[in-house]
Design a protein around this motif. Structure first.
Motif, PDB file in Angstrom:
ATOM      1  N   PHE A   1       9.705  26.395  27.406  1.00 10.15           N
ATOM      2  CA  PHE A   1       9.640  27.705  28.043  1.00 10.15           C
ATOM      3  C   PHE A   1       9.396  27.608  29.538  1.00 10.15           C
ATOM      4  CE2 PHE A   1       9.106  28.438  23.604  1.00 10.15           C
ATOM      5  CZ  PHE A   1       9.838  29.577  23.379  1.00 10.15           C
ATOM      6  N   GLY A   2       9.369  26.396  30.076  1.00  7.29           N
ATOM      7  CA  GLY A   2       9.309  26.213  31.522  1.00  7.29           C
ATOM      8  C   GLY A   2       7.936  26.069  32.122  1.00  7.29           C
ATOM      9  N   ALA A   3       6.883  25.997  31.313  1.00  2.75           N
ATOM     10  CA  ALA A   3       5.543  25.775  31.877  1.00  2.75           C
ATOM     11  C   ALA A   3       5.479  24.382  32.485  1.00  2.75           C
ATOM     12  CB  ALA A   3       4.480  25.944  30.804  1.00  2.75           C
ATOM     13  N   VAL A   4       4.892  24.291  33.676  1.00  2.00           N
ATOM     14  CA  VAL A   4       4.849  23.023  34.403  1.00  2.00           C
ATOM     15  C   VAL A   4       3.523  22.299  34.182  1.00  2.00           C
ATOM     16  CG1 VAL A   4       5.039  21.965  36.695  1.00  2.00           C
ATOM     17  CG2 VAL A   4       6.431  23.967  36.128  1.00  2.00           C
ATOM     18  N   GLY A   5       2.409  23.027  34.257  1.00  2.00           N
ATOM     19  CA  GLY A   5       1.105  22.413  34.036  1.00  2.00           C
ATOM     20  C   GLY A   5       0.675  21.458  35.115  1.00  2.00           C
ATOM     21  N   ASP A   6       1.141  21.691  36.355  1.00  2.00           N
ATOM     22  CA  ASP A   6       0.789  20.801  37.458  1.00  2.00           C
ATOM     23  C   ASP A   6      -0.363  21.335  38.304  1.00  2.00           C
ATOM     24  OD1 ASP A   6       2.003  22.874  38.828  1.00  2.00           O
ATOM     25  OD2 ASP A   6       3.478  21.611  39.851  1.00  2.00           O
ATOM     26  N   GLY A   7      -0.916  22.495  37.950  1.00  2.00           N
ATOM     27  CA  GLY A   7      -2.004  23.077  38.707  1.00  2.00           C
ATOM     28  C   GLY A   7      -1.572  23.835  39.943  1.00  2.00           C
ATOM     29  N   ALA A   8      -0.271  23.804  40.257  1.00  2.00           N
ATOM     30  CA  ALA A   8       0.244  24.507  41.441  1.00  2.00           C
ATOM     31  C   ALA A   8       1.171  25.657  41.053  1.00  2.00           C
ATOM     32  CB  ALA A   8       0.981  23.525  42.354  1.00  2.00           C
ATOM     33  N   ALA A   9       2.052  25.417  40.100  1.00  2.00           N
ATOM     34  CA  ALA A   9       3.008  26.447  39.673  1.00  2.00           C
ATOM     35  C   ALA A   9       2.297  27.518  38.851  1.00  2.00           C
ATOM     36  CB  ALA A   9       4.117  25.810  38.846  1.00  2.00           C
ATOM     37  N   ASP A  10       2.790  28.756  38.950  1.00  2.00           N
ATOM     38  CA  ASP A  10       2.274  29.846  38.112  1.00  2.00           C
ATOM     39  C   ASP A  10       3.000  29.782  36.774  1.00  2.00           C
ATOM     40  OD1 ASP A  10       1.474  32.160  36.861  1.00  2.00           O
ATOM     41  OD2 ASP A  10       1.855  33.462  38.574  1.00  2.00           O
ATOM     42  N   ASP A  11       2.285  29.456  35.714  1.00  2.00           N
ATOM     43  CA  ASP A  11       2.874  29.287  34.392  1.00  2.00           C
ATOM     44  C   ASP A  11       2.785  30.547  33.533  1.00  2.00           C
ATOM     45  OD1 ASP A  11       3.687  26.529  34.596  1.00  2.00           O
ATOM     46  OD2 ASP A  11       1.570  25.992  34.516  1.00  2.00           O
ATOM     47  N   THR A  12       2.389  31.670  34.127  1.00  2.00           N
ATOM     48  CA  THR A  12       2.166  32.894  33.357  1.00  2.00           C
ATOM     49  C   THR A  12       3.391  33.320  32.555  1.00  2.00           C
ATOM     50  OG1 THR A  12       0.489  33.659  34.921  1.00  2.00           O
ATOM     51  CG2 THR A  12       1.526  35.327  33.521  1.00  2.00           C
ATOM     52  N   ALA A  13       4.546  33.432  33.206  1.00  2.00           N
ATOM     53  CA  ALA A  13       5.749  33.909  32.510  1.00  2.00           C
ATOM     54  C   ALA A  13       6.128  32.973  31.363  1.00  2.00           C
ATOM     55  CB  ALA A  13       6.909  34.052  33.488  1.00  2.00           C
ATOM     56  N   ALA A  14       6.003  31.674  31.574  1.00  2.66           N
ATOM     57  CA  ALA A  14       6.365  30.709  30.532  1.00  2.66           C
ATOM     58  C   ALA A  14       5.409  30.793  29.340  1.00  2.66           C
ATOM     59  CB  ALA A  14       6.369  29.296  31.117  1.00  2.66           C
ATOM     60  N   ILE A  15       4.114  30.925  29.615  1.00  2.00           N
ATOM     61  CA  ILE A  15       3.136  31.021  28.528  1.00  2.00           C
ATOM     62  C   ILE A  15       3.353  32.300  27.732  1.00  2.00           C
ATOM     63  CG2 ILE A  15       0.670  31.277  28.007  1.00  2.00           C
ATOM     64  CD1 ILE A  15       0.164  29.370  30.419  1.00  2.00           C
ATOM     65  N   ARG A  16       3.553  33.395  28.426  1.00  2.00           N
ATOM     66  CA  ARG A  16       3.798  34.660  27.724  1.00  2.00           C
ATOM     67  C   ARG A  16       5.065  34.592  26.875  1.00  2.00           C
ATOM     68  NH1 ARG A  16       2.350  38.795  32.724  1.00  2.00           N
ATOM     69  NH2 ARG A  16       0.087  38.635  32.542  1.00  2.00           N
ATOM     70  N   ALA A  17       6.110  33.966  27.403  1.00  2.00           N
ATOM     71  CA  ALA A  17       7.366  33.832  26.644  1.00  2.00           C
ATOM     72  C   ALA A  17       7.168  32.952  25.411  1.00  2.00           C
ATOM     73  CB  ALA A  17       8.460  33.262  27.536  1.00  2.00           C
ATOM     74  N   ALA A  18       6.407  31.871  25.563  1.00  2.00           N
ATOM     75  CA  ALA A  18       6.158  30.970  24.428  1.00  2.00           C
ATOM     76  C   ALA A  18       5.397  31.688  23.323  1.00  2.00           C
ATOM     77  CB  ALA A  18       5.392  29.743  24.901  1.00  2.00           C
ATOM     78  N   ILE A  19       4.414  32.496  23.705  1.00  2.00           N
ATOM     79  CA  ILE A  19       3.642  33.236  22.702  1.00  2.00           C
ATOM     80  C   ILE A  19       4.518  34.269  22.003  1.00  2.00           C
ATOM     81  CG2 ILE A  19       1.762  34.906  22.392  1.00  2.00           C
ATOM     82  CD1 ILE A  19       0.271  33.328  24.639  1.00  2.00           C
ATOM     83  N   ALA A  20       5.271  35.031  22.779  1.00  2.00           N
ATOM     84  CA  ALA A  20       6.112  36.085  22.190  1.00  2.00           C
ATOM     85  C   ALA A  20       7.154  35.510  21.233  1.00  2.00           C
ATOM     86  CB  ALA A  20       6.790  36.882  23.300  1.00  2.00           C
ATOM     87  N   ALA A  21       7.656  34.312  21.523  1.00  4.20           N
ATOM     88  CA  ALA A  21       8.726  33.718  20.717  1.00  4.20           C
ATOM     89  C   ALA A  21       8.220  32.887  19.542  1.00  4.20           C
ATOM     90  CB  ALA A  21       9.610  32.841  21.605  1.00  4.20           C
ATOM     91  N   ASN A  22       6.914  32.639  19.474  1.00  6.48           N
ATOM     92  CA  ASN A  22       6.410  31.715  18.457  1.00  6.48           C
ATOM     93  C   ASN A  22       5.254  32.289  17.643  1.00  6.48           C
ATOM     94  OD1 ASN A  22       7.853  29.002  18.793  1.00  6.48           O
ATOM     95  ND2 ASN A  22       7.394  29.620  20.896  1.00  6.48           N
ATOM     96  N   GLN A  23       5.283  33.579  17.371  1.00  4.40           N
ATOM     97  CA  GLN A  23       4.229  34.175  16.558  1.00  4.40           C
ATOM     98  C   GLN A  23       4.218  33.531  15.170  1.00  4.40           C
ATOM     99  OE1 GLN A  23       1.830  36.150  17.503  1.00  4.40           O
ATOM    100  NE2 GLN A  23       2.601  36.594  19.557  1.00  4.40           N
ATOM    101  N   GLY A  24       3.022  33.299  14.651  1.00  2.00           N
ATOM    102  CA  GLY A  24       2.872  32.693  13.332  1.00  2.00           C
ATOM    103  C   GLY A  24       2.942  31.179  13.352  1.00  2.00           C
ATOM    104  N   LYS A  25       2.972  30.577  14.550  1.00  2.00           N
ATOM    105  CA  LYS A  25       3.097  29.121  14.667  1.00  2.00           C
ATOM    106  C   LYS A  25       1.972  28.557  15.521  1.00  2.00           C
ATOM    107  CE  LYS A  25       8.124  29.421  14.495  1.00  2.00           C
ATOM    108  NZ  LYS A  25       9.363  29.202  15.259  1.00  2.00           N
TER     109      LYS A  25
END
Length: 194
Positions: A1-25
């Motif tokens: 989903f594009g989260a970088v996890g480097d401490g510099a990039a804003d990963d908000t959109a990627a985290i929200r997309a991962a949660i919305a697409a993976n409910q129940g997992k």
């Protein structure tokens, strides 16, 4: 989903997309520092059996980027939860919580928190907080805020402390409108109200 996890990039959109697409997992976060603004709508709540999992509480860190989202993670569904993650604040926290445990049998385990205004709000029936550490608090913070009525909740193997006088919370554990809270092996150190 594009989260970088480097401490510099804003990963908000990627985290929200991962949660919305993976409910129940189980949603895995590899080692890294993920900058995250938190939950903005119910589409990003952790619903039934949705669990976000890191690589370890000092290895995967969620960094709150706003002064206080409603919650970084809202565990709303039955069996939802957060495991093996650390939480800290990029900016001073003035509202909100890192974790909301509102779902029945929701759980937070193997965690580390620092800089929280509300570390955990715990309202779900049979919800649990296990194996964690709270370090420094935001001013006026309450580390664990427990409520919700007749709900058989538990807190176990948790250490709560602060190293500097400016980082001592207003309260360690605040208990309101809750019945049958069980605590085991819990240390509340240097909080304004224990």
């Amino acid at each position: 989903f594009g989260a970088v996890g480097d401490g510099a990039a804003d990963d908000t959109a990627a985290i929200r997309a991962a949660i919305a697409a993976n409910q129940g997992k189980r949603i895995y976060f590899p080692p890294g520092r993920y900058r995250y603004a938190g939950t903005d709508t119910t589409a990003h709540y952790l619903l039934e059996r949705t669990v976000v999992v890191g690589a370890g509480r000092k290895t995967t860190t969620i960094v709150g980027t706003t002064p206080g989202a409603s919650s970084l993670f809202c565990c709303w569904g039955y069996g939802s939860g957060v495991e093996s993650m650390g939480f800290e604040a990029e900016v001073p926290q003035t509202t909100g919580a890192y974790i909301l445990l509102a779902g029945t049998e929701s759980c937070l385990q193997d965690f580390y928190m620092t800089g929280d205004y509300r570390g955990v709000i715990m309202t779900g029936s049979v919800s649990q907080i296990r194996h964690g550490r709270f370090q420094d608090s935001a001013p006026g913070g309450i580390r664990i805020d427990v409520g919700g009525g007749d709900n058989s909740q538990s807190i176990s193997n948790v250490l709560m402390g602060a190293q500097a006088p400016a980082n001592i919370a207003a309260a360690g554990i605040r208990l309101r409108n809750a019945i049958a809270l069980t605590m085991y092996n819990v240390s509340v150190i240097q909080q304004g109200v224990g």
